[in-house]
Design a protein around this motif. Structure first.
Motif, PDB file in Angstrom:
ATOM      1  N   UNK A  39       5.796 -19.267  -1.702  1.00 32.98           N
ATOM      2  CA  UNK A  39       5.797 -18.410  -0.525  1.00 32.98           C
ATOM      3  C   UNK A  39       4.662 -17.402  -0.588  1.00 32.98           C
ATOM      4  N   UNK A  40       3.953 -17.242   0.519  1.00 31.85           N
ATOM      5  CA  UNK A  40       2.849 -16.291   0.610  1.00 31.85           C
ATOM      6  C   UNK A  40       3.380 -14.872   0.726  1.00 31.85           C
ATOM      7  N   UNK A  41       2.711 -13.937   0.080  1.00 26.81           N
ATOM      8  CA  UNK A  41       3.127 -12.543   0.109  1.00 26.81           C
ATOM      9  C   UNK A  41       2.174 -11.726   0.978  1.00 26.81           C
ATOM     10  N   UNK A  42       2.752 -10.853   1.792  1.00 25.09           N
ATOM     11  CA  UNK A  42       2.001 -10.037   2.734  1.00 25.09           C
ATOM     12  C   UNK A  42       2.389  -8.572   2.558  1.00 25.09           C
ATOM     13  N   UNK A  43       1.403  -7.720   2.601  1.00 26.18           N
ATOM     14  CA  UNK A  43       1.647  -6.285   2.613  1.00 26.18           C
ATOM     15  C   UNK A  43       1.121  -5.738   3.929  1.00 26.18           C
ATOM     16  N   UNK A  44       1.986  -5.074   4.658  1.00 26.51           N
ATOM     17  CA  UNK A  44       1.591  -4.328   5.846  1.00 26.51           C
ATOM     18  C   UNK A  44       1.607  -2.863   5.445  1.00 26.51           C
ATOM     19  N   UNK A  45       0.471  -2.197   5.588  1.00 22.01           N
ATOM     20  CA  UNK A  45       0.389  -0.800   5.154  1.00 22.01           C
ATOM     21  C   UNK A  45      -0.601  -0.042   6.026  1.00 22.01           C
ATOM     22  N   UNK A  46      -0.516   1.264   5.946  1.00 22.91           N
ATOM     23  CA  UNK A  46      -1.483   2.114   6.638  1.00 22.91           C
ATOM     24  C   UNK A  46      -2.719   2.269   5.744  1.00 22.91           C
ATOM     25  N   UNK A  47      -3.771   2.850   6.293  1.00 19.81           N
ATOM     26  CA  UNK A  47      -5.021   2.977   5.527  1.00 19.81           C
ATOM     27  C   UNK A  47      -4.860   3.889   4.314  1.00 19.81           C
ATOM     28  N   UNK A  48      -4.002   4.884   4.399  1.00 21.33           N
ATOM     29  CA  UNK A  48      -3.773   5.779   3.269  1.00 21.33           C
ATOM     30  C   UNK A  48      -3.152   5.031   2.086  1.00 21.33           C
ATOM     31  N   UNK A  49      -2.176   4.197   2.372  1.00 22.31           N
ATOM     32  CA  UNK A  49      -1.547   3.380   1.330  1.00 22.31           C
ATOM     33  C   UNK A  49      -2.557   2.382   0.779  1.00 22.31           C
ATOM     34  N   UNK A  50      -3.315   1.760   1.672  1.00 23.96           N
ATOM     35  CA  UNK A  50      -4.333   0.794   1.252  1.00 23.96           C
ATOM     36  C   UNK A  50      -5.313   1.432   0.268  1.00 23.96           C
ATOM     37  N   UNK A  51      -5.816   2.599   0.612  1.00 25.89           N
ATOM     38  CA  UNK A  51      -6.779   3.282  -0.263  1.00 25.89           C
ATOM     39  C   UNK A  51      -6.170   3.620  -1.622  1.00 25.89           C
ATOM     40  N   UNK A  52      -4.931   4.049  -1.608  1.00 21.63           N
ATOM     41  CA  UNK A  52      -4.231   4.395  -2.852  1.00 21.63           C
ATOM     42  C   UNK A  52      -4.057   3.155  -3.743  1.00 21.63           C
ATOM     43  N   UNK A  53      -3.573   2.068  -3.155  1.00 22.61           N
ATOM     44  CA  UNK A  53      -3.355   0.842  -3.938  1.00 22.61           C
ATOM     45  C   UNK A  53      -4.671   0.214  -4.384  1.00 22.61           C
ATOM     46  N   UNK A  54      -5.697   0.366  -3.561  1.00 20.45           N
ATOM     47  CA  UNK A  54      -7.027  -0.131  -3.934  1.00 20.45           C
ATOM     48  C   UNK A  54      -7.566   0.654  -5.134  1.00 20.45           C
ATOM     49  N   UNK A  55      -7.352   1.954  -5.121  1.00 20.60           N
ATOM     50  CA  UNK A  55      -7.786   2.790  -6.237  1.00 20.60           C
ATOM     51  C   UNK A  55      -7.081   2.396  -7.534  1.00 20.60           C
ATOM     52  N   UNK A  56      -5.825   1.977  -7.416  1.00 24.25           N
ATOM     53  CA  UNK A  56      -5.067   1.523  -8.588  1.00 24.25           C
ATOM     54  C   UNK A  56      -5.377   0.065  -8.954  1.00 24.25           C
ATOM     55  N   UNK A  57      -6.167  -0.587  -8.107  1.00 22.12           N
ATOM     56  CA  UNK A  57      -6.569  -1.983  -8.317  1.00 22.12           C
ATOM     57  C   UNK A  57      -5.369  -2.940  -8.362  1.00 22.12           C
ATOM     58  N   UNK A  64      -2.069 -11.467   1.149  1.00 25.34           N
ATOM     59  CA  UNK A  64      -2.693 -10.924   2.353  1.00 25.34           C
ATOM     60  C   UNK A  64      -2.278  -9.462   2.520  1.00 25.34           C
ATOM     61  N   UNK A  65      -3.235  -8.654   2.968  1.00 27.62           N
ATOM     62  CA  UNK A  65      -2.954  -7.242   3.226  1.00 27.62           C
ATOM     63  C   UNK A  65      -3.419  -6.926   4.643  1.00 27.62           C
ATOM     64  N   UNK A  66      -2.526  -6.313   5.435  1.00 29.49           N
ATOM     65  CA  UNK A  66      -2.821  -5.984   6.829  1.00 29.49           C
ATOM     66  C   UNK A  66      -2.698  -4.481   7.034  1.00 29.49           C
ATOM     67  N   UNK A  67      -3.764  -3.859   7.524  1.00 25.59           N
ATOM     68  CA  UNK A  67      -3.713  -2.437   7.862  1.00 25.59           C
ATOM     69  C   UNK A  67      -3.774  -2.219   9.373  1.00 25.59           C
ATOM     70  N   UNK A  68      -4.037  -3.275  10.092  1.00 25.06           N
ATOM     71  CA  UNK A  68      -4.219  -3.167  11.535  1.00 25.06           C
ATOM     72  C   UNK A  68      -2.927  -2.779  12.265  1.00 25.06           C
ATOM     73  N   UNK A  69      -1.831  -3.405  11.890  1.00 25.36           N
ATOM     74  CA  UNK A  69      -0.563  -3.189  12.601  1.00 25.36           C
ATOM     75  C   UNK A  69      -0.103  -1.738  12.530  1.00 25.36           C
TER      76      UNK A  69
END
Length: 120
Positions: A39-57, A64-69
């Motif tokens: 099963x494919x995993x998807x994260x829907x998040x806001x840009x603030x969450x995206x930046x935080x998780x990106x910083x943590x690598x 898949x990660x979606x910030x648009x919604x």
């Protein structure tokens, strides 16, 4: 089947998770992928969450990660309706899908998800 996690910052731009919350999130996604690799995993998040998780690598935990919604503005009071982001995402996701809480951890496969699809 699509497996979805939704995470939105309710306090604005400086999103963070306490250590135990972060461990729960990583364990939730990692263990799900181990038990249900098909099963494919998807994260829907806001840009603030995206930046935080990106910083943590750790964005690579999801397929898949979606910030648009969650980037569109709405009039929902998130302090009163903190789960509104989940409802906002649900309306755009084609069924069947599974939405997992960020702190949900499965210890073992309890059921066959393929059998659930038959009923939809």
């Amino acid at each position: 089947m699509k497996t979805v996690w939704v995470l939105e910052s309710l306090k604005g731009k400086n999103f963070f998770l306490h250590e135990v919350e972060l461990v729960c999130l990583v364990a939730s996604v990692s263990n799900w992928k181990k038990m249900y690799p098909e099963y494919r995993t998807y994260l829907y998040c806001c840009s603030s969450v995206y930046n935080y998780l990106e910083e943590l690598n750790i964005l690579n935990l999801w397929d898949f990660v979606d910030t648009k919604e969650l980037s569109t503005v709405d009039k929902v009071n998130r302090r009163a309706f903190w789960a509104a982001s989940k409802l906002k995402c649900i309306r755009s996701i084609e069924a069947p899908f599974i939405m997992i809480d960020c702190d949900l951890y499965f210890k073992r496969k309890g059921f066959d998800l393929f059998l659930m699809i038959i009923y939809f």
